[in-house]
Design an enzyme around this catalytic site. Sequence first.
Site, mmCIF file in Angstrom:
data_model
loop_
_atom_site.group_PDB
_atom_site.id
_atom_site.type_symbol
_atom_site.label_atom_id
_atom_site.label_comp_id
_atom_site.label_asym_id
_atom_site.label_seq_id
_atom_site.Cartn_x
_atom_site.Cartn_y
_atom_site.Cartn_z
ATOM 1 N N ASP A 63 9.282 42.191 21.139
ATOM 2 C CA ASP A 63 8.548 41.940 22.362
ATOM 3 C C ASP A 63 7.439 43.216 22.344
ATOM 4 O O ASP A 63 7.614 44.433 22.599
ATOM 5 C CB ASP A 63 9.550 42.462 23.565
ATOM 6 C CG ASP A 63 8.498 42.336 24.937
ATOM 7 O OD1 ASP A 63 7.365 42.109 24.882
ATOM 8 O OD2 ASP A 63 9.140 42.662 25.779
ATOM 9 N N ASN A 85 4.454 43.198 24.250
ATOM 10 C CA ASN A 85 3.680 43.595 25.468
ATOM 11 C C ASN A 85 4.523 43.726 26.513
ATOM 12 O O ASN A 85 4.124 43.639 27.494
ATOM 13 C CB ASN A 85 2.773 42.419 25.615
ATOM 14 C CG ASN A 85 3.502 40.996 26.167
ATOM 15 O OD1 ASN A 85 4.704 41.073 26.070
ATOM 16 N ND2 ASN A 85 2.733 40.080 26.570
ATOM 17 N N ASP A 117 7.021 42.308 27.994
ATOM 18 C CA ASP A 117 7.254 41.196 29.215
ATOM 19 C C ASP A 117 8.749 40.585 29.106
ATOM 20 O O ASP A 117 9.120 39.602 29.776
ATOM 21 C CB ASP A 117 6.450 40.134 29.176
ATOM 22 C CG ASP A 117 6.323 39.444 28.088
ATOM 23 O OD1 ASP A 117 7.029 39.603 27.209
ATOM 24 O OD2 ASP A 117 5.634 38.245 28.003
ATOM 25 N N ASP A 119 6.831 38.083 20.838
ATOM 26 C CA ASP A 119 5.571 37.582 20.726
ATOM 27 C C ASP A 119 5.111 38.023 19.440
ATOM 28 O O ASP A 119 5.828 38.747 18.448
ATOM 29 C CB ASP A 119 4.858 38.099 21.802
ATOM 30 C CG ASP A 119 4.958 39.967 21.858
ATOM 31 O OD1 ASP A 119 5.003 40.558 20.912
ATOM 32 O OD2 ASP A 119 4.976 40.149 23.206
ATOM 33 N N ASP A 169 7.937 25.396 12.418
ATOM 34 C CA ASP A 169 8.847 24.216 12.814
ATOM 35 C C ASP A 169 7.929 23.136 13.178
ATOM 36 O O ASP A 169 6.823 23.661 14.203
ATOM 37 C CB ASP A 169 9.689 24.677 14.174
ATOM 38 C CG ASP A 169 11.022 24.419 13.880
ATOM 39 O OD1 ASP A 169 11.273 23.247 13.900
ATOM 40 O OD2 ASP A 169 12.104 25.269 14.128
ATOM 41 N N ASP A 224 11.949 19.382 12.219
ATOM 42 C CA ASP A 224 13.276 19.491 13.154
ATOM 43 C C ASP A 224 13.865 18.079 13.276
ATOM 44 O O ASP A 224 13.082 17.021 13.356
ATOM 45 C CB ASP A 224 12.559 19.663 14.623
ATOM 46 C CG ASP A 224 13.558 19.932 15.672
ATOM 47 O OD1 ASP A 224 14.449 20.729 15.718
ATOM 48 O OD2 ASP A 224 13.805 18.998 16.684
ATOM 49 N N GLU A 282 15.527 19.399 8.586
ATOM 50 C CA GLU A 282 16.913 19.503 9.198
ATOM 51 C C GLU A 282 17.713 18.285 9.280
ATOM 52 O O GLU A 282 17.077 17.420 10.099
ATOM 53 C CB GLU A 282 16.537 20.143 10.694
ATOM 54 C CG GLU A 282 18.036 20.699 11.312
ATOM 55 C CD GLU A 282 18.085 20.529 12.868
ATOM 56 O OE1 GLU A 282 18.765 21.072 13.681
ATOM 57 O OE2 GLU A 282 17.023 19.817 13.562
ATOM 58 N N HIS A 335 19.489 29.202 14.917
ATOM 59 C CA HIS A 335 19.496 29.358 16.217
ATOM 60 C C HIS A 335 20.462 28.328 16.943
ATOM 61 O O HIS A 335 20.226 28.423 18.339
ATOM 62 C CB HIS A 335 18.038 29.146 16.814
ATOM 63 C CG HIS A 335 17.475 27.759 16.363
ATOM 64 N ND1 HIS A 335 17.452 27.394 15.284
ATOM 65 C CD2 HIS A 335 17.311 26.720 17.388
ATOM 66 C CE1 HIS A 335 17.027 26.103 15.355
ATOM 67 N NE2 HIS A 335 16.922 25.613 16.552
ATOM 68 N N ASP A 336 20.995 27.449 16.411
ATOM 69 C CA ASP A 336 21.789 26.484 17.032
ATOM 70 C C ASP A 336 23.536 26.673 17.080
ATOM 71 O O ASP A 336 23.929 25.825 17.535
ATOM 72 C CB ASP A 336 21.533 25.071 16.317
ATOM 73 C CG ASP A 336 20.279 24.547 16.899
ATOM 74 O OD1 ASP A 336 19.720 24.871 17.778
ATOM 75 O OD2 ASP A 336 19.478 23.792 16.125
#
Length: 574
Positions: free
Chosen positions: A22, A24, A26, A30, A99, A201, A280, A337-338
């Site tokens: 991160d 910035n 928040d 990013d 992706d 994907d 994928e 990530h799955d």
Amino acid sequence: MHPLKWWQTTVFYQIYPRSFADGNGDGIGDFAGMIDRLDYLRTLGVGALWLSPHYPSPNADCGYDISDYTGVAPEYGTLDDFRRFLEGAHARGMRIVLDLVLNHTSEEHPWFKESRSSRDNPKRDWYIWRDPAPDGGPPNNWYSAFGGSAWTFDETTGQYYYHFFFKEQPDLNWRNPDVKQAMWQAVRFWLDMGVDGFRLDAIDTIFEDPDLTPQQSKLSQIEMLRIWRENRPPEETKELWEQFALMFRHQVQQPGLHELMKELRALVDSYPGDRVLIGEGDDIAYYGNGDDELHLVFNFPLMRTNRLTPAWIRANQTERLAALPPSAWPCNTLGNHDVGRVWTAYGDGVNDAALARLHAAMLLTLKGTPVLYNGEEIGMTDLLLERFDQLRDNQAVNLYHAAVGDGIPPDEAMKMAARISRDRCRTPIQWANAPNAGFSSPGVTTWLPVNPNYAHGVNVADQDGDPHSLLNYYRRLIAARQATPALLAGEYTPLHPDEERYLAFLRTTPEQRCLVALNFTAEPVTASFTSEKGSLLRTIFSSHARPAAEDNPMHLTLAPFEAYIGEILPEDRG
Ligand code: GLC
């Protein structure tokens, strides 16, 4: 032999932008954060970065619901930030792979907004609209793979639209040539900018049976959602997976796919610089003839277990390598990530640290391109969320509601949801033993909770300075791989095929022969390789301290969980 392409020899690393760094403050990752960490990635030794979607998205599916294919999500930065990231990566010799979500858009995409506005809108046929069944219900009994019906009724025009995933992700109608042209334009946009390829994907789901043939599986929605995401042993789930396949039989792998992949390949090949397509989907048919569809297709079958035993890995390799068309190149991975994190998914709860090292050595020495998932290199583990309001993965939210609806007590339903939730592997990367693990500034609420184990050594800063850390193990291992031609290019030959305690194989080029031996037990094992013509094993890499190079005759005693790589020196050397 042709010289290998960059995507055959490099190590890929998947960045999940929301959780990477991160910049910035928040609470969300990013491009500023990613740019700051490019040097870290360079010193890790990876050569290609695959970014999960960085496009504008309402985040019904954490970015996999795209509302603008040629933009950058405002929370990640601007197109200029993206360009800086791309240039920064290229300047350090790293490639960038994006992706590409072809199957569906977000419901917020202008194309869908137009499409749903009236039955005669020119974009109506860009999506899949059908009349209700005679009883007013959905056109057929197809399910969404994320739970519930695959059809959602739209009041404005009195028809249902189809979505393989969430209702916020309407499927595009790929039989309409305008859809294809619009998507290819987006592809060109990024290729023109200089990106090095795409991870495609959910390609299986691009077409569906136009006759809407009903499905006939007996699988309940809850079981369906669970087997998808829980790492259960294959013998427990074999029948469930068969029912799963039956459930989606008319919604996946339909005619037209391979022609489409060929067309995309031709487009990508029309650009200089060997751009790459990674699918994928685990079907080797996506390699086409080896040169005319996708460059790489994930070897997902390797992951469908909760114990990576020597027998499992050998069987997987034998089957997979034999099935590949001649010029196709394998692609191995253990996490993304799955699914659950490698450390958690394949650990045994006792020897997890040693197993994580062994699994990394396996992935980085098998034949083919390895793909790592961010955070594996420091041993990040699954985080099981405790409260419903912490869940960000709507698949888990759907499972929770389905379970409660079925009479399962909310506490129990929450535990089930946490176990399947993809949030478990998507928590912020742990950069330091500092508030928010150094991902965000102190006091900021991060988009997903930080795993508290950052305070116990699972963080980059602590491991960076420790020569024995997992991070430095990865660095050494990747460096050894990249410096060893046989590990990059060599043929794979399994050895000692009945051995249950260790996995041993050769990687062989005309110039070099390497032996890889991985001890999967907590005991030392002795293995003899005297039948492999050679005089000495010169140690290239070991997870354990080993005597100096060139002193191992052709038999080895492997320490508990040792990962060993040695070059076999010929008998007549000297
Ligand atoms: C792929 C992505 C997954 C996403 C789905 C729908 O499987 O990896 O994260 O939810 O496609 O786009």
